[in-house]
Each structure stands twice: as C-alpha cells, then as structure tokens.
Design a protein around this motif. Structure first.
Motif, PDB file in Angstrom:
ATOM      1  N   UNK A  87      -9.852  -5.865  -5.923  1.00  0.00           N
ATOM      2  CA  UNK A  87      -9.006  -5.799  -4.731  1.00  0.00           C
ATOM      3  C   UNK A  87      -9.346  -4.618  -3.832  1.00  0.00           C
ATOM      4  N   UNK A  88      -9.730  -3.515  -4.434  1.00  0.00           N
ATOM      5  CA  UNK A  88     -10.109  -2.340  -3.647  1.00  0.00           C
ATOM      6  C   UNK A  88     -11.324  -2.618  -2.782  1.00  0.00           C
ATOM      7  N   UNK A  89     -12.329  -3.283  -3.352  1.00  0.00           N
ATOM      8  CA  UNK A  89     -13.519  -3.630  -2.576  1.00  0.00           C
ATOM      9  C   UNK A  89     -13.185  -4.623  -1.468  1.00  0.00           C
ATOM     10  N   UNK A 127      -6.460   4.061   1.920  1.00  0.00           N
ATOM     11  CA  UNK A 127      -6.926   3.263   3.054  1.00  0.00           C
ATOM     12  C   UNK A 127      -8.289   2.693   2.709  1.00  0.00           C
ATOM     13  N   UNK A 128      -9.294   3.535   2.611  1.00  0.00           N
ATOM     14  CA  UNK A 128     -10.623   3.125   2.150  1.00  0.00           C
ATOM     15  C   UNK A 128     -11.221   4.275   1.360  1.00  0.00           C
ATOM     16  N   UNK A 129     -12.399   4.088   0.835  1.00  0.00           N
ATOM     17  CA  UNK A 129     -13.067   5.136   0.064  1.00  0.00           C
ATOM     18  C   UNK A 129     -13.950   6.035   0.901  1.00  0.00           C
ATOM     19  N   UNK A 188     -13.637  -3.886   2.528  1.00  0.00           N
ATOM     20  CA  UNK A 188     -14.421  -4.783   3.388  1.00  0.00           C
ATOM     21  C   UNK A 188     -13.592  -5.293   4.556  1.00  0.00           C
ATOM     22  N   UNK A 189     -12.362  -5.666   4.288  1.00  0.00           N
ATOM     23  CA  UNK A 189     -11.484  -6.158   5.355  1.00  0.00           C
ATOM     24  C   UNK A 189     -11.233  -5.070   6.389  1.00  0.00           C
ATOM     25  N   UNK A 190     -10.892  -3.878   5.930  1.00  0.00           N
ATOM     26  CA  UNK A 190     -10.634  -2.766   6.858  1.00  0.00           C
ATOM     27  C   UNK A 190     -11.897  -2.448   7.660  1.00  0.00           C
TER      28      UNK A 190
END
Length: 102
Positions: free
Chosen positions: A54-56, A90-92, A60-62
């Motif tokens: 889910x994190x990936x 939010x993202x990595x 990708x969506x963001x």
C-alpha cells in the motif's frame, strides 16, 4: 497504539485508482522515455492487489498527481488524505520528511 485498518486503506486506494483509470486522456502527458499510462495503472493495481504494498501504491499515486493533470473528486481527495493519515506519511521522498510519522 492503534491497529492500522488495511482493509480501509486498500478500499480507498482502489477507489482512487479507479478515478485515475477513468482518465485515459492523461496518457498524452506521459513521456515516451518512461512507463506508459496503462503500465503505470497496472503497476499501481498490482501494488494494491495482490502484493498489499500500500505504501508503494500510495507513493505512485501521489507522484502521478504531482506530475500529471489528473483530477480527483472531492471524495477521492478525502480518501487519499485518509490513507496518508492512516499510514502516517505522505511519501518517502526527502522533501516530505515533515509528514513522516512512522
């Protein structure tokens, strides 16, 4: 500590992905030297199901929303916010360290 609701996260990501899939006209904005719009949608889908990454999928969506002129409904925007809040980030990327609560 609260248990993360992965079922809600997956459901929300699928909802958002379906909105992105409903905008094939955005494919025109994907550069020729990277993955295509359809490949991108397939990859995000595979991150969600069956991989459970889910994190990936979220990153990708963001990233896609930052790079391409997708439009999200208000409901999808709220679902994206919920996923970010439930997952605690939010993202990595380095610029988003402020939002990383993992």
């Amino acid at each position: 500590m609260k248990q993360i609701n992965y079922e809600l996260i997956e459901k929300n990501l699928i909802f958002i992905l379906n909105e992105l899939r409903a905008q094939p006209e955005v494919a025109l904005y994907y550069p020729n030297n990277s993955s295509s719009y359809s490949d991108d949608m397939v990859q995000i889908s595979e991150y969600i199901e069956p991989a459970g990454e889910y994190g990936l999928a979220y990153e990708c969506i963001v990233g896609d929303l930052e790079l391409f002129p997708f439009k999200l409904s208000g409901l999808a925007a709220v679902k994206l916010l919920e996923v970010g809040l439930l997952m605690g980030f939010k993202t990595g990327s380095d610029r988003d360290n402020l939002f990383d609560f993992r």
